[in-house]
Design a protein around this motif. Structure first.
Motif, PDB file in Angstrom:
ATOM      1  N   GLN A 551     -26.856  19.878 120.448  1.00 21.98           N
ATOM      2  CA  GLN A 551     -26.052  18.696 120.558  1.00 21.98           C
ATOM      3  C   GLN A 551     -27.066  17.500 120.019  1.00 21.98           C
ATOM      4  O   GLN A 551     -28.096  17.289 120.360  1.00 21.98           O
ATOM      5  CB  GLN A 551     -25.670  18.070 121.883  1.00 21.98           C
ATOM      6  N   VAL A 552     -26.551  16.580 119.185  1.00 19.12           N
ATOM      7  CA  VAL A 552     -27.299  15.100 118.783  1.00 19.12           C
ATOM      8  C   VAL A 552     -26.366  13.984 119.283  1.00 19.12           C
ATOM      9  O   VAL A 552     -25.294  13.817 119.313  1.00 19.12           O
ATOM     10  CB  VAL A 552     -27.015  15.118 117.226  1.00 19.12           C
ATOM     11  N   PRO A 553     -27.145  13.105 120.137  1.00 22.13           N
ATOM     12  CA  PRO A 553     -26.646  12.240 121.072  1.00 22.13           C
ATOM     13  C   PRO A 553     -26.220  11.063 119.918  1.00 22.13           C
ATOM     14  O   PRO A 553     -26.395  11.062 118.808  1.00 22.13           O
ATOM     15  CB  PRO A 553     -27.947  11.533 121.872  1.00 22.13           C
ATOM     16  N   ARG A 554     -25.025  10.133 120.697  1.00 21.65           N
ATOM     17  CA  ARG A 554     -24.644   9.216 119.803  1.00 21.65           C
ATOM     18  C   ARG A 554     -25.829   8.072 119.480  1.00 21.65           C
ATOM     19  O   ARG A 554     -26.615   7.847 120.415  1.00 21.65           O
ATOM     20  CB  ARG A 554     -23.567   8.625 120.556  1.00 21.65           C
ATOM     21  N   GLY A 555     -25.561   7.660 118.465  1.00 20.83           N
ATOM     22  CA  GLY A 555     -26.725   6.604 117.887  1.00 20.83           C
ATOM     23  C   GLY A 555     -27.799   7.397 117.125  1.00 20.83           C
ATOM     24  O   GLY A 555     -28.583   6.558 116.673  1.00 20.83           O
ATOM     25  N   VAL A 556     -27.852   8.558 117.083  1.00 21.46           N
ATOM     26  CA  VAL A 556     -28.855   9.280 116.349  1.00 21.46           C
ATOM     27  C   VAL A 556     -28.092   9.600 114.807  1.00 21.46           C
ATOM     28  O   VAL A 556     -27.120  10.162 115.068  1.00 21.46           O
ATOM     29  CB  VAL A 556     -29.371  10.498 116.827  1.00 21.46           C
ATOM     30  N   MET A 557     -28.415   9.271 113.489  1.00 22.62           N
ATOM     31  CA  MET A 557     -27.691   9.668 112.664  1.00 22.62           C
ATOM     32  C   MET A 557     -28.284  10.754 111.914  1.00 22.62           C
ATOM     33  O   MET A 557     -29.498  10.882 111.896  1.00 22.62           O
ATOM     34  CB  MET A 557     -27.924   8.528 111.500  1.00 22.62           C
ATOM     35  N   VAL A 558     -27.495  11.752 111.263  1.00 22.83           N
ATOM     36  CA  VAL A 558     -28.150  12.918 110.961  1.00 22.83           C
ATOM     37  C   VAL A 558     -27.878  12.758 109.289  1.00 22.83           C
ATOM     38  O   VAL A 558     -27.146  12.409 108.749  1.00 22.83           O
ATOM     39  CB  VAL A 558     -27.085  14.087 111.147  1.00 22.83           C
ATOM     40  N   GLY A 559     -29.282  13.085 108.667  1.00 22.62           N
ATOM     41  CA  GLY A 559     -29.204  12.882 107.162  1.00 22.62           C
ATOM     42  C   GLY A 559     -28.721  14.038 106.381  1.00 22.62           C
ATOM     43  O   GLY A 559     -27.889  14.846 106.863  1.00 22.62           O
ATOM     44  N   ALA A 560     -29.109  14.365 104.992  1.00 22.11           N
ATOM     45  CA  ALA A 560     -28.751  15.309 104.289  1.00 22.11           C
ATOM     46  C   ALA A 560     -29.284  16.412 104.741  1.00 22.11           C
ATOM     47  O   ALA A 560     -30.247  16.827 105.189  1.00 22.11           O
ATOM     48  CB  ALA A 560     -29.428  15.170 102.608  1.00 22.11           C
ATOM     49  N   LEU A 561     -28.500  17.718 105.044  1.00 15.29           N
ATOM     50  CA  LEU A 561     -28.632  19.037 105.571  1.00 15.29           C
ATOM     51  C   LEU A 561     -28.919  20.126 104.681  1.00 15.29           C
ATOM     52  O   LEU A 561     -28.367  19.970 103.498  1.00 15.29           O
ATOM     53  CB  LEU A 561     -27.408  19.282 106.504  1.00 15.29           C
ATOM     54  N   PRO A 562     -29.949  20.932 104.955  1.00 18.05           N
ATOM     55  CA  PRO A 562     -30.258  21.997 103.996  1.00 18.05           C
ATOM     56  C   PRO A 562     -29.177  23.032 104.407  1.00 18.05           C
ATOM     57  O   PRO A 562     -28.438  23.118 105.148  1.00 18.05           O
ATOM     58  CB  PRO A 562     -31.770  22.518 104.847  1.00 18.05           C
ATOM     59  N   ALA A 563     -29.306  24.030 103.404  1.00 18.66           N
ATOM     60  CA  ALA A 563     -28.474  25.044 103.303  1.00 18.66           C
ATOM     61  C   ALA A 563     -28.624  26.128 104.664  1.00 18.66           C
ATOM     62  O   ALA A 563     -29.635  26.133 105.411  1.00 18.66           O
ATOM     63  CB  ALA A 563     -28.829  26.043 102.033  1.00 18.66           C
ATOM     64  N   GLY A 564     -27.505  26.340 104.911  1.00 15.81           N
ATOM     65  CA  GLY A 564     -27.416  27.002 106.137  1.00 15.81           C
ATOM     66  C   GLY A 564     -27.079  26.214 107.555  1.00 15.81           C
ATOM     67  O   GLY A 564     -27.037  26.781 108.725  1.00 15.81           O
ATOM     68  N   VAL A 565     -27.248  25.034 107.304  1.00 13.76           N
ATOM     69  CA  VAL A 565     -27.329  24.007 108.712  1.00 13.76           C
ATOM     70  C   VAL A 565     -25.942  23.060 108.600  1.00 13.76           C
ATOM     71  O   VAL A 565     -25.592  22.768 107.283  1.00 13.76           O
ATOM     72  CB  VAL A 565     -28.598  23.029 108.619  1.00 13.76           C
ATOM     73  N   THR A 566     -25.191  23.152 109.664  1.00 11.43           N
ATOM     74  CA  THR A 566     -23.964  22.109 109.657  1.00 11.43           C
ATOM     75  C   THR A 566     -24.026  21.166 110.867  1.00 11.43           C
ATOM     76  O   THR A 566     -24.803  21.468 111.769  1.00 11.43           O
ATOM     77  CB  THR A 566     -22.761  23.107 109.460  1.00 11.43           C
TER      78      THR A 566
END
Length: 647
Positions: A551-566
């Motif tokens: 889980q990624v907490p609120r307030g943390v932004m996720v950037g461009a993801l590599p292949a195999g990661v969603t």
């Protein structure tokens, strides 16, 4: 006065005669009319009779008759036609007619029959082609069968382009070539003249089990002059009995055994053929309670299939099978061994069986009952984590009605993870050279005698190797005892058990957070960028269906993801679908993250990624492996700061 009249009508004329008193016909009498009526040849001219009128006969007209027109009266100047005389032919005899008809019918029938016999039998008919097959009633397997096939053309004309078609049974050898499947051979006969018989001699070798019945089917295809059609004539199948198999199987072993004992079966194959037998397949069928340990020679497929490249006439070859046979007491287990021809598609499969033999074994009540467990699990195959210590317990019970003596237990550890240097046995002797742990009355006095119904338990433990692929340890336990306490008495009672222990390979998982750009330690209202690195390392076994979730907490932004990661925004779930991890294979992904602290986070290390969970299935043990990693915070691996948010 009453009047009598007699009238004869013929054509348009009327013959009338009357007498007022005596009713006698005076003119045109009945006899005269009868003669004229039945006259055969001569046509006589009818006499003219006076026309009837009221005046002629003195009949007075009535008032109404006088008023009726007399147009019907024929004028005297109109010529009158004389009435024709009726001719008569006498009846012919019906007997003469029937006789005449019969004679004519006989003459016509005889003529038709003569014409058919002379000219009408010129058509070609398949029923006029006779196929005769002269074959022996029985023949030895692998021996030549002398077969003569005769084709006779009884038609009045020749047949052309004739071919003899022979369908041989499976496994037949023709002209030195053996057919592993059903085969059809065609032999040209060319033209067969009317009345001609053509003989064809065949010498196939038939194979099969003793008393097998093999059918040979024969047919003829042909054409006739003036037609492009192909005609077909088939004979009844010919059946040949296989009097003896070309190869015999003799099985040798004990006929009774106690459950869990080692069982040795020897199969001897003997050639009965007068020619070489090649490319033979031997296949054994075991009961489900038979566990094969070894065979000589080694099987070419599975643990039950062997290949024999060549077997000369009279030659013998042996196959020895060793295993552990178990079962309920007083039951019969059977092992079947078959030999035959290999399939053309898969040369390790048996398609045509030449001989089969069966060995039956009676499972007797065991003299010694053995209960074997590993870490309190007693299944035949168990699984534990790699590096985990295993404790073995073996419980022995005397099932006889008399005491047994001089009990000895031999425990053998084999397998990729076996390490005798890490074995512990307080009352056993460890032979590192032989790889055997021995328990007997020398090491444990309780094994000197065991009364009926009594039990003894021995214990030993070991730790497996951790740096091997597909780690497993096979524990084999053999128990022997004597019926007598004599020092020279042989241990004639025995029992055995085996357990396989497989170890789940340890997948190495690592997660690291690193500072990329921006102020660090982080400051309120200012953006800092990070990267999270997730790594896995395969263990000794292949793993499948592997995945990492967090889980990624609120307030943390996720950037461009590599292949195999969603990343699922609604649940804030980050998923890495790892898939298959080969043994010792490393895999890594990097996920970019960014965070802007708030005043509420001053003096803390905000969490960037919650604890991660890795799930995978060990292919060797078929066990699911679950690992958990700690959360990742703003305290990075490549920074000297503690990662606390500054004001």
């Amino acid at each position: 006065m009453a009047l009598s009249r007699y009238a004869i009508w013929q054509n348009d004329g009327i013959v009338v005669g009357m007498d007022e008193k005596k009713n006698i016909i005076k003119e045109g009498s009945v006899d005269t009319a009868r003669e004229r009526l039945y006259e055969r040849e001569e046509k006589r001219e009818a006499e003219h009779l006076p026309r009837y009128s009221h005046e002629a006969y003195g009949v007075r007209k009535s008032k109404e008759q006088e008023d009726v027109a007399t147009d019907w009266d024929i004028p005297e100047d109109v010529p009158q036609e004389a009435p024709a005389v009726m001719s008569y032919k006498p009846k012919r005899s019906y007997r003469a007619i029937a006789l005449t008809f019969g004679v004519v019918f006989f003459i016509i029938s005889s003529a038709i029959a003569a014409l058919y016999l002379t000219f009408g039998n010129q058509d070609i008919s398949g029923s006029n082609i006779r196929i005769s097959v002269n074959a022996p009633y029985a023949v030895g397997g692998g021996e030549e069968a002398n077969i003569i096939i005769s084709v006779a053309n009884n038609n009045s004309t020749a047949i052309t382009e004739a071919e003899l078609i022979v369908e041989y049974p499976q496994g037949t050898e023709i002209d030195g070539e053996r057919s592993r499947e059903l085969v059809v051979k065609r032999y040209p006969l060319q033209t067969i003249a009317s009345g001609e018989t053509v003989n064809t001699e065949l010498r196939p070798r038939l194979f099969g089990e003793e008393n097998d019945e093999k059918d040979i089917r024969v047919s003829v295809e042909y054409k006739v002059d003036g037609s492009a059609a192909t005609f077909y004539r088939e004979s009844d199948p010919v059946r040949v009995v296989i009097s003896s198999s070309p190869v015999s199987i003799v099985l040798d072993s004990v006929t009774s055994i106690t459950s869990g004992q080692e069982y040795v079966l020897t199969a001897t194959l003997i050639s009965n053929s007068d020619a070489d037998l090649t490319n033979l397949i031997v296949q054994a069928t075991y009961p489900r309670t038979f566990d094969v340990k070894s065979s000589e020679p080694t099987a070419v497929a599975g643990r039950n299939t062997w290949r024999i490249e060549k077997l000369e006439p009279g030659e013998e070859t042996k196959i020895t099978i060793v295993g552990i046979l178990s079962g309920d007491r007083e039951t019969i287990q059977a092992i079947d061994v078959s030999v035959g021809l290999a399939s053309q598609v898969d040369t390790s499969k048996l398609t045509s069986t030449l001989s089969t033999a069966r060995m039956e074994v009676l499972i007797e009540a065991p003299f010694l009952a053995i209960e074997l467990s590993a870490n309190r699990q007693n299944a035949d195959t168990v699984a534990f984590a790699i590096g985990q210590e295993v404790q073995m317990d073996a419980k022995i019970t005397n099932t006889l009605t008399q005491p047994i003596y001089n009990i000895a237990l031999l425990a053998r550890l084999t397998g990729t993870a076996a390490d005798l240097t890490k074995v512990s046995a307080t009352k056993g002797y460890i032979d590192l050279g032989e790889g055997i742990i021995t328990f007997d009355k020398i090491e444990d006095a309780a094994l000197t005698q065991l009364n009926p119904g009594e039990s003894r338990t021995i214990t030993f433990g070991f730790t497996p190797k951790a740096d091997v692929r597909t780690p497993e340890i096979i524990v084999s336990l053999d128990v022997a005892a004597a019926r007598s306490d004599s020092a020279t008495a042989a241990r004639d009672l025995s029992a055995a058990r085996k357990m396989t222990i497989r170890f789940i390979s340890a997948i190495s998982v690592l997660s690291v957070i690193e500072h990329v750009s921006g102020i660090h330690p982080p400051r309120v209202g200012e953006k800092t960028e990070y990267r999270a690195t997730f790594s896995v390392q395969g263990g000794g076994n292949e793993s499948r269906d592997s995945a990492l979730t967090a889980q990624v907490p609120r307030g943390v932004m996720v950037g461009a993801l590599p292949a195999g990661v969603t990343f699922t925004e609604s649940t804030r779930t980050l998923t890495w679908t790892i898939g298959t991890i080969a043994a010792n294979e490393p895999k890594t992904v990097v996920v970019p993250l960014s965070h802007t602290p708030t005043v509420l986070e001053v003096g803390t290390r905000p969490t960037l990624v919650q604890p991660q969970t890795v799930v995978s299935t060990d292919q060797f043990t078929r066990q699911q492996v679950t690992l958990t990693l700690p959360a990742l915070t703003t305290q990075t691996a490549n920074s000297q700061s503690d990662g606390q948010v500054q004001q």
